[in-house]
Write a protein that holds these residues in place. Structure first.
Motif, mmCIF file in Angstrom:
data_model
loop_
_atom_site.group_PDB
_atom_site.id
_atom_site.type_symbol
_atom_site.label_atom_id
_atom_site.label_comp_id
_atom_site.label_asym_id
_atom_site.label_seq_id
_atom_site.Cartn_x
_atom_site.Cartn_y
_atom_site.Cartn_z
ATOM 1 N N TYR A 1 0.817 30.727 23.740
ATOM 2 C CA TYR A 1 -0.476 30.358 24.314
ATOM 3 C C TYR A 1 -1.474 31.384 23.789
ATOM 4 O O TYR A 1 -1.339 32.583 24.067
ATOM 5 N N LEU A 2 -2.455 30.920 23.030
ATOM 6 C CA LEU A 2 -3.370 31.815 22.339
ATOM 7 C C LEU A 2 -4.810 31.557 22.765
ATOM 8 O O LEU A 2 -5.185 30.429 23.092
ATOM 9 N N SER A 3 -5.613 32.613 22.742
ATOM 10 C CA SER A 3 -7.046 32.468 23.003
ATOM 11 C C SER A 3 -7.787 33.566 22.273
ATOM 12 O O SER A 3 -7.208 34.587 21.891
ATOM 13 N N SER A 4 -9.087 33.344 22.064
ATOM 14 C CA SER A 4 -9.936 34.368 21.453
ATOM 15 C C SER A 4 -11.028 34.816 22.411
ATOM 16 O O SER A 4 -11.996 35.449 22.015
ATOM 17 N N GLY A 5 -10.877 34.479 23.671
ATOM 18 C CA GLY A 5 -11.876 34.810 24.681
ATOM 19 C C GLY A 5 -11.574 34.042 25.954
ATOM 20 O O GLY A 5 -10.437 33.632 26.189
ATOM 21 N N LYS A 6 -12.574 33.823 26.750
ATOM 22 C CA LYS A 6 -12.392 33.134 28.024
ATOM 23 C C LYS A 6 -12.000 31.677 27.795
ATOM 24 O O LYS A 6 -12.643 30.955 27.038
ATOM 25 N N VAL A 7 -10.921 31.257 28.443
ATOM 26 C CA VAL A 7 -10.473 29.875 28.354
ATOM 27 C C VAL A 7 -10.170 29.350 29.748
ATOM 28 O O VAL A 7 -9.923 30.119 30.687
ATOM 29 N N THR A 8 -10.172 28.038 29.876
ATOM 30 C CA THR A 8 -9.825 27.372 31.125
ATOM 31 C C THR A 8 -8.415 26.823 31.004
ATOM 32 O O THR A 8 -8.133 26.015 30.113
ATOM 33 N N ALA A 9 -7.519 27.272 31.856
ATOM 34 C CA ALA A 9 -6.134 26.798 31.804
ATOM 35 C C ALA A 9 -6.067 25.318 32.166
ATOM 36 O O ALA A 9 -6.958 24.776 32.833
ATOM 37 N N PHE A 10 -5.016 24.660 31.728
ATOM 38 C CA PHE A 10 -4.823 23.240 31.986
ATOM 39 C C PHE A 10 -4.666 22.966 33.481
ATOM 40 O O PHE A 10 -4.232 23.834 34.239
ATOM 41 N N LYS A 11 -5.009 21.753 33.886
ATOM 42 C CA LYS A 11 -4.905 21.336 35.276
ATOM 43 C C LYS A 11 -3.615 20.559 35.505
ATOM 44 O O LYS A 11 -3.068 19.968 34.576
ATOM 45 N N PRO A 12 -3.113 20.522 36.750
ATOM 46 C CA PRO A 12 -1.917 19.728 37.044
ATOM 47 C C PRO A 12 -2.098 18.280 36.589
ATOM 48 O O PRO A 12 -3.138 17.660 36.835
ATOM 49 N N GLY A 13 -1.101 17.770 35.886
ATOM 50 C CA GLY A 13 -1.171 16.410 35.356
ATOM 51 C C GLY A 13 -1.645 16.338 33.918
ATOM 52 O O GLY A 13 -1.596 15.268 33.297
ATOM 53 N N PHE A 14 -2.093 17.472 33.358
ATOM 54 C CA PHE A 14 -2.584 17.464 31.982
ATOM 55 C C PHE A 14 -1.432 17.233 31.008
ATOM 56 O O PHE A 14 -0.333 17.752 31.174
ATOM 57 N N ARG A 15 -1.716 16.464 29.959
ATOM 58 C CA ARG A 15 -0.731 16.182 28.914
ATOM 59 C C ARG A 15 -1.452 15.866 27.619
ATOM 60 O O ARG A 15 -2.601 15.438 27.622
#
Length: 342
Positions: free
Chosen positions: A122-136
């Motif tokens: 799981y990679l990021s270059s700054g602020k990110v929003t994590a996935f929500k329940p049910g995401f696919r």
């Protein structure tokens, strides 16, 4: 710059180094190899082609349940990750037309004792929003057979491993010569989300790749399109296929063609694809991304105090019984589902 070079640098981040984002790297051992696909063929007992699956043991013919509360174990080392990650399965086609399944192996760079599976990032270059329940989501297309088609995606590549640390010479199609250690298949997903839909009819339209200096990799200069304005972590798979038992060129076609095919009948390699169903417990992934967690290749550990982890030996014990009773090992006249190369 090719992704192999970027991820090699990222993988060697040392303890205590806080880059401009997260580099969360961990092992997920093999959970099950089975002809099920709850994203593309939900409810169908016997999907068109075979998959290899890692993650939580709630994986099933349908995936409408809440994974963290349904699963009893995970084959990933973060114990709060009950997500499922899967790809097609690699086969070797012999001169006589029979097929043999190629097995996955633990990543020799730190996770060699894993019982197959894949390495997940799981990679990021700054602020990110994590996935929500049910995401696919999915990436790639199992119907593609040309390099021009595959170029729709930012990076789905193969690395022919002369050594465990080989990260050069990547290709978008299958390697053309025997690979001493095996073939590493890299699959990475888009990093922009429309902010509304947890899925879409094609399982891809709700996500998009960014534009910018990094060419779609997480990095400075990336910009999400206005249609998909929310930055999300980049999910990235590395699957190591143990092709070494098939390195004897006398087993290969006399015309010089490479002998490997994906379980959906692709002998070009351009149909590489991956599937992802989010299943982290609570806000565990968001905490890890906010903390810019990274991983130490040398101690095989996750430098992330906010996450709970288990050993590779413990992760190896999480398995799921096969529901589709069919031949998966040994020489076979055809691949499971009677898929033909096309």
């Amino acid at each position: 710059m090719r992704w192999g070079a970027l991820i090699t640098a990222a993988a060697f981040i040392s303890p205590g180094v806080n880059a401009a984002g997260a580099t969360l790297r961990f092992s997920c051992s093999q959970l099950v190899v089975e002809r099920l696909d709850p994203l593309i063929n939900p409810g169908l007992m016997g999907s068109p082609h075979l998959h290899q699956v890692v993650g939580g043991d709630a994986f099933n013919v349908t995936m409408d349940q809440d994974l963290p509360t349904t699963a009893s174990c995970t084959s990933c080392t973060p114990t709060e990750d009950f997500s499922n990650y899967w790809t097609a399965v690699l086969f070797f086609k012999a001169k006589n037309g029979t097929y043999h399944r190629v097995k996955t192996m633990g990543n020799p760079l730190g996770f060699g004792t894993a019982s197959g599976g894949m390495t997940v990032y799981y990679l990021s270059s700054g602020k990110v929003t994590a996935f929500k329940p049910g995401f696919r989501m999915t990436v790639g297309d199992p119907t593609f057979r040309t390099a021009a088609q595959e170029s729709k995606y930012s990076s789905l590549i193969y690395t022919c491993l002369a050594t465990a640390s080989t990260r050069s010479g990547s290709t978008t199609g299958f390697p053309k010569a025997p690979c001493k250690v095996g073939i590493m298949v890299s699959i990475r997903f888009p990093t922009c989300w429309d902010g509304k839909n947890l899925d879409s009819p094609d399982h891809q339209s709700h996500t998009a790749y960014p534009s910018g200096a990094s060419g779609g990799n997480p990095g400075a200069g990336d910009k999400c399109p206005s249609t998909h304005p929310v930055s999300i972590p980049q999910v990235f798979f590395e699957t190591y296929w143990d092709t070494s038992p098939f390195n004897d060129k006398s087993m290969w076609p006399d015309n010089g063609d490479q002998p490997f095919t994906w379980s959906m009948g692709d002998a070009t390699g351009y149909a590489s694809h991956g599937d992802y169903v989010f299943g982290w417990k609570g806000d565990a992934l968001q905490r890890a991304m906010d903390a810019n967690c990274n991983s130490d290749l040398f101690s095989n550990s996750i430098n992330c105090p906010t996450l709970k982890t288990q050993s590779l030996a413990q992760a190896n014990t999480c398995n799921k019984p096969v529901q589709m009773k069919e031949q998966l090992d040994g020489w076979m006249p055809s691949m499971p589902g009677d898929v033909v190369v096309h």
